[in-house]
Design a protein around this motif. Structure first.
Motif, short mmCIF file in Angstrom:
data_model
loop_
_atom_site.label_atom_id
_atom_site.label_comp_id
_atom_site.label_asym_id
_atom_site.label_seq_id
_atom_site.Cartn_x
_atom_site.Cartn_y
_atom_site.Cartn_z
N VAL A 228 0.87 -1.18 0.00
CA VAL A 228 0.00 0.00 0.00
C VAL A 228 0.90 1.23 0.00
CG1 VAL A 228 -1.80 1.28 1.21
CG2 VAL A 228 -1.80 -1.22 1.27
N VAL A 229 0.71 2.11 -0.99
CA VAL A 229 1.55 3.29 -1.14
C VAL A 229 0.72 4.54 -0.85
CG1 VAL A 229 2.97 4.64 -2.72
CG2 VAL A 229 2.97 2.14 -2.87
N PHE A 230 1.24 5.40 0.01
CA PHE A 230 0.67 6.72 0.26
C PHE A 230 1.61 7.75 -0.37
CE2 PHE A 230 -1.06 4.27 3.83
CZ PHE A 230 -2.41 4.61 3.75
N SER A 231 1.10 8.47 -1.36
CA SER A 231 1.90 9.50 -2.04
C SER A 231 1.67 10.82 -1.33
CB SER A 231 1.49 9.58 -3.52
OG SER A 231 2.31 10.50 -4.21
N ILE A 232 2.63 11.22 -0.49
CA ILE A 232 2.41 12.36 0.40
C ILE A 232 3.60 13.31 0.35
CG2 ILE A 232 1.03 10.93 1.96
CD1 ILE A 232 3.48 11.12 3.93
N GLY A 233 3.34 14.53 0.80
CA GLY A 233 4.39 15.49 1.08
C GLY A 233 4.49 15.67 2.58
N ARG A 234 5.68 15.63 3.10
CA ARG A 234 5.86 15.73 4.55
C ARG A 234 5.22 17.00 5.10
NH1 ARG A 234 8.63 14.13 9.02
NH2 ARG A 234 9.36 15.80 10.41
N GLY A 235 4.37 16.84 6.10
CA GLY A 235 3.77 17.99 6.76
C GLY A 235 2.54 18.56 6.09
N ARG A 236 2.19 18.06 4.90
CA ARG A 236 1.04 18.60 4.19
C ARG A 236 -0.23 17.89 4.63
NH1 ARG A 236 1.66 21.26 -0.56
NH2 ARG A 236 -0.54 21.78 -0.22
#
Length: 331
Positions: A228-236
């Motif tokens: 399972v992949v979460f495509s995120i930006g740190r802190g967003r």
């Protein structure tokens, strides 16, 4: 160089972007703002894109496509997108202008209508590309309208959901930003959603007005992925949400969970140096040492599809994280 076909899930910060490299062409799916996509195409010496597929009109899925369409060194043959009459952002207008420029300058074909009707019409080699959602009748109503059960639709309800099948085996589902209403409509159309890899919708954010943990558990019960992949930006936006991850772990206690960047929910600070487990592909978080899984490259090979090259190193990296969400709910 990795053998084809290949799926690359980019660390593009908060947003989504994936590249499918196949034996007869290249497909780009979504892209947030930033240079990561162009840098990756250059790194791989890609100058022609067969299809750009845009799941929906949110800025974190379209902003990076503008630069691709305006780049005269990159040829785009086709672009597929659904209309969104409610969208009035500057980024949406800029994308429309970039589409016009590409169409007039280089003959890019623009198809307004990315629906289930296009399944198996977007293949560029060995991988069958499925459009699992939306159906034509859902797209006909669109954001601001209602589905055939009278449920109100927002842009996430009509987000395209894309499946990748190889040797009759579904390798991955890229779920865009689909919410509970969109998922309900998808399940009314089909229930065979098993896949090895799930790019989780909406970056692990709230799925509309639904219960987040229940939504995550329902989706993972249906797909049953190994990764399972979460495509995120740190802190967003605080993604992925704790209740989302809890739902994933409850459903999939043995699955590998990978965030492209290190969530602030897992660690207050980033490493002092670049993690050693990252591959050589561009990643948005590399310069700030904020990668977790970073950019992920996956060799597509039917039911033996493997993403193992970086997983052991990623697990070791997580072992050094102070309070990782993906380990918090393990029993």
């Amino acid at each position: 160089m990795m053998d084809l076909p290949e799926l690359i899930i980019l660390d593009i910060g908060h947003g989504n972007c994936a590249i499918v490299r196949d034996t007869e062409g290249v497909i780009v799916i979504d892209s947030a703002h930033g240079a990561t996509l162009i840098e990756t195409l250059a790194h791989l010496s890609i100058r022609e894109i067969s299809h750009i597929l845009i799941s929906h009109a949110d800025e974190d899925h379209i902003a990076g496509i503008i630069d691709i369409l305006l780049d005269r060194n990159i040829k785009v043959t086709n672009i597929y997108i659904n209309s969104d009459a409610q969208r009035k952002t500057r980024t949406w207008e800029a994308l429309r202008r970039a589409v016009r420029d590409a169409r007039q300058r280089s003959g890019t074909r623009v198809v307004v209508g990315l629906t289930t009707e296009l399944t198996n019409q977007l293949n560029v080699g060995q991988v069958k590309v499925e459009i699992l959602a939306p159906t034509p009748e859902l797209a006909m109503s669109g954001a601001g309208g209602q589905d055939l059960q009278g449920r109100r639709l927002n842009p996430n309800s009509t987000s395209a959901v894309i499946g990748l099948v190889h040797d009759s085996h579904r390798v991955a589902i890229l779920a865009g930003d689909i919410d509970q209403v969109g998922l309900n409509n998808l399940l009314e159309e089909r229930s065979d959603l098993k896949a090895d890899i799930l790019v989780f919708p909406h970056h692990g954010g709230r799925p509309g007005g639904a219960d987040s943990q229940a939504f995550a558990q329902q989706l993972c019960d249906l797909v049953q992925p190994n990764l399972v992949v979460f495509s995120i930006g740190r802190g967003r936006f605080g993604n992925p949400r704790q209740d989302i991850v809890e739902g994933v772990v409850t459903s999939l206690p043995t699955a590998h969970i990978l965030c492209t960047q290190l969530s602030s929910n897992c660690a207050d600070s980033v490493p002092d140096s670049e993690p050693a487990h990252l591959n050589a592909l561009p990643a948005r978080g590399r310069t700030s040492n904020s990668c977790c899984g970073g950019t992920v490259s996956i060799k597509i090979a039917g039911n033996t599809t493997t993403y193992a090259a970086g997983i052991a190193g990623h697990q070791q990296f997580i072992d050094r994280v102070s309070n990782p969400l993906c380990r918090r709910f393990k029993v």
